[in-house]
Motif scaffolding. Structure first.
Motif, PDB file in Angstrom:
ATOM      1  N   ILE A  16       1.540  -1.198   0.031  1.00 19.55           N
ATOM      2  CA  ILE A  16       0.034   0.217  -0.031  1.00 19.55           C
ATOM      3  C   ILE A  16       0.943   0.982  -0.179  1.00 19.55           C
ATOM      4  CG2 ILE A  16      -1.327   1.243   1.440  1.00 19.55           C
ATOM      5  CD1 ILE A  16      -3.288  -1.462   2.137  1.00 19.55           C
ATOM      6  N   LYS A  17       2.048   1.227   0.370  1.00 23.69           N
ATOM      7  CA  LYS A  17       3.123   2.481   1.533  1.00 23.69           C
ATOM      8  C   LYS A  17       3.796   2.689  -1.114  1.00 23.69           C
ATOM      9  CE  LYS A  17       3.776   2.867   6.352  1.00 23.69           C
ATOM     10  NZ  LYS A  17       5.342   2.273   6.909  1.00 23.69           N
ATOM     11  N   ARG A  18       4.351   2.016  -1.467  1.00 23.12           N
ATOM     12  CA  ARG A  18       4.494   1.189  -2.281  1.00 23.12           C
ATOM     13  C   ARG A  18       3.879   2.096  -3.882  1.00 23.12           C
ATOM     14  NH1 ARG A  18       4.396  -1.064  -6.149  1.00 23.12           N
ATOM     15  NH2 ARG A  18       3.626  -3.247  -5.492  1.00 23.12           N
ATOM     16  N   LYS A  19       2.969   2.126  -3.178  1.00 21.50           N
ATOM     17  CA  LYS A  19       1.163   2.351  -4.856  1.00 21.50           C
ATOM     18  C   LYS A  19       1.215   3.693  -4.110  1.00 21.50           C
ATOM     19  CE  LYS A  19      -0.962  -2.276  -5.428  1.00 21.50           C
ATOM     20  NZ  LYS A  19      -1.928  -2.987  -5.135  1.00 21.50           N
ATOM     21  N   ALA A  20       1.126   3.907  -2.933  1.00 16.32           N
ATOM     22  CA  ALA A  20       1.271   5.404  -2.073  1.00 16.32           C
ATOM     23  C   ALA A  20       2.199   6.645  -2.629  1.00 16.32           C
ATOM     24  CB  ALA A  20       0.507   5.343  -0.718  1.00 16.32           C
ATOM     25  N   ALA A  21       3.130   5.858  -2.372  1.00 19.30           N
ATOM     26  CA  ALA A  21       4.574   7.037  -3.539  1.00 19.30           C
ATOM     27  C   ALA A  21       4.262   6.754  -5.108  1.00 19.30           C
ATOM     28  CB  ALA A  21       5.499   5.610  -3.132  1.00 19.30           C
TER      29      ALA A  21
ATOM     30  N   SER B 145       1.867   7.108  -6.743  1.00 21.57           N
ATOM     31  CA  SER B 145       0.233   7.773  -6.903  1.00 21.57           C
ATOM     32  C   SER B 145       0.472   9.373  -6.312  1.00 21.57           C
ATOM     33  CB  SER B 145      -0.877   7.146  -5.616  1.00 21.57           C
ATOM     34  OG  SER B 145      -1.144   5.576  -6.153  1.00 21.57           O
ATOM     35  N   GLU B 146       0.985   9.092  -5.707  1.00 18.88           N
ATOM     36  CA  GLU B 146       1.559  10.530  -5.199  1.00 18.88           C
ATOM     37  C   GLU B 146       2.610  11.512  -6.260  1.00 18.88           C
ATOM     38  OE1 GLU B 146       4.376  12.852  -1.267  1.00 18.88           O
ATOM     39  OE2 GLU B 146       3.603  11.204  -1.286  1.00 18.88           O
ATOM     40  N   GLY B 147       4.060  10.512  -6.664  1.00 19.40           N
ATOM     41  CA  GLY B 147       4.665  10.581  -8.103  1.00 19.40           C
ATOM     42  C   GLY B 147       3.567  11.079  -8.909  1.00 19.40           C
ATOM     43  N   MET B 148       2.930  10.240  -9.539  1.00 21.35           N
ATOM     44  CA  MET B 148       1.863  10.838 -10.653  1.00 21.35           C
ATOM     45  C   MET B 148       1.217  11.726 -10.432  1.00 21.35           C
ATOM     46  SD  MET B 148       0.348   6.358 -11.142  1.00 21.35           S
ATOM     47  CE  MET B 148      -0.483   7.600 -12.574  1.00 21.35           C
ATOM     48  N   VAL B 149       0.980  11.899  -9.014  1.00 26.51           N
ATOM     49  CA  VAL B 149      -0.115  13.680  -8.846  1.00 26.51           C
ATOM     50  C   VAL B 149       1.151  14.098  -9.079  1.00 26.51           C
ATOM     51  CG1 VAL B 149      -1.359  14.828  -6.697  1.00 26.51           C
ATOM     52  CG2 VAL B 149      -2.034  11.941  -7.434  1.00 26.51           C
ATOM     53  N   GLN B 150       2.448  14.199  -8.664  1.00 25.48           N
ATOM     54  CA  GLN B 150       3.242  15.194  -8.760  1.00 25.48           C
ATOM     55  C   GLN B 150       3.333  15.312  -9.927  1.00 25.48           C
ATOM     56  OE1 GLN B 150       6.613  14.343  -5.727  1.00 25.48           O
ATOM     57  NE2 GLN B 150       5.112  15.048  -4.306  1.00 25.48           N
TER      58      GLN B 150
END
Length: 226
Positions: free
Chosen positions: A57-62, A64-69
């Motif tokens: 989940i943390k990896r996917k969140a990271a 996702s955050e990278g994609m959002v940025q």
């Protein structure tokens, strides 16, 4: 003695019962220990699976955050590009308007159409202000030089007409005892003077002061000579 044997038999039975109870307790304890170890192993596997899921989940969140940025950076780039494009389009439109207005002003200056020239000169000056920080651009520098040349022509025409008007006034004053016949040229000059005043105002305070100084000098010259 017979009672002793009976007592010993009873004691032996009790010992056997106790031994059985002890063995049963040991077996039960062993079974519970095995169950506990199984439960502990199951719990550890669950914790391991949960840890793996949390890490995933943390990896996917990271990610996702990278994609959002990255998306936000792209949006900011597009927004900046839009602003630059809008600014460029606005600048080009103003430049086209300035070129057109300068050409019209040149024609009006040649024709001494002072009223129209004065009205247009204000708009040209306002447009030219948007390009004050672009004097190093050859096209802008060329256009500013042309505009300054047109202003110089307007100034020369206006000063010439004011000088002619001053001479006409002096001539009429000298001939005030006689009937003065107004020529067509004089009438045209008088008609232009109102527009000339407007042009002088549009050209700025320096030209206005120059006109006033020239008129005062001419009017006072008669008293100086006297």
């Amino acid at each position: 003695l017979s009672k002793v044997d009976s007592s010993i038999s009873q004691l032996r039975r009790k010992i056997n019962v106790v031994d059985s109870s002890i063995m049963l307790a040991i077996h039960q304890q062993s079974a519970r220990g095995s169950q506990a170890r199984q439960e502990l192993a199951t719990a550890m596997r669950a914790v391991s699976e949960l840890t793996t899921k949390v890490a995933d989940i943390k990896r996917k969140a990271a990610q996702s955050e990278g994609m959002v940025q990255e998306i936000c950076r792209d949006i900011r780039k597009l927004d900046n590009a839009k602003k630059h494009l809008t600014s460029t389009i606005t600048t080009l439109r103003r430049l086209a308007m300035l070129v057109s207005a300068t050409d019209q002003l040149e024609t009006l200056a040649e024709k001494r159409s002072y009223v129209d020239a004065a009205n247009l000169l204000g708009a040209v000056n306002e447009l030219a202000m948007h390009f004050d920080n672009m004097t190093s651009v050859p096209r802008i520098a060329e256009l500013r030089a042309k505009l300054n040349g047109i202003k110089a022509v307007l100034r020369a025409h206006a000063l010439g007409d004011f000088d002619a008007m001053s001479r006409l006034s002096s001539s009429n004053a000298e001939d005030d005892a006689q009937d003065v016949v107004e020529t067509a040229e004089d009438a045209a000059l008088l008609a232009r003077m109102r527009g000339a005043c407007a042009v002088v105002d549009a050209l700025g305070a320096q030209v206005r002061a120059e006109v006033v100084d020239r008129l005062c000098e001419r009017e006072l010259s008669a008293y100086t000579m006297a």
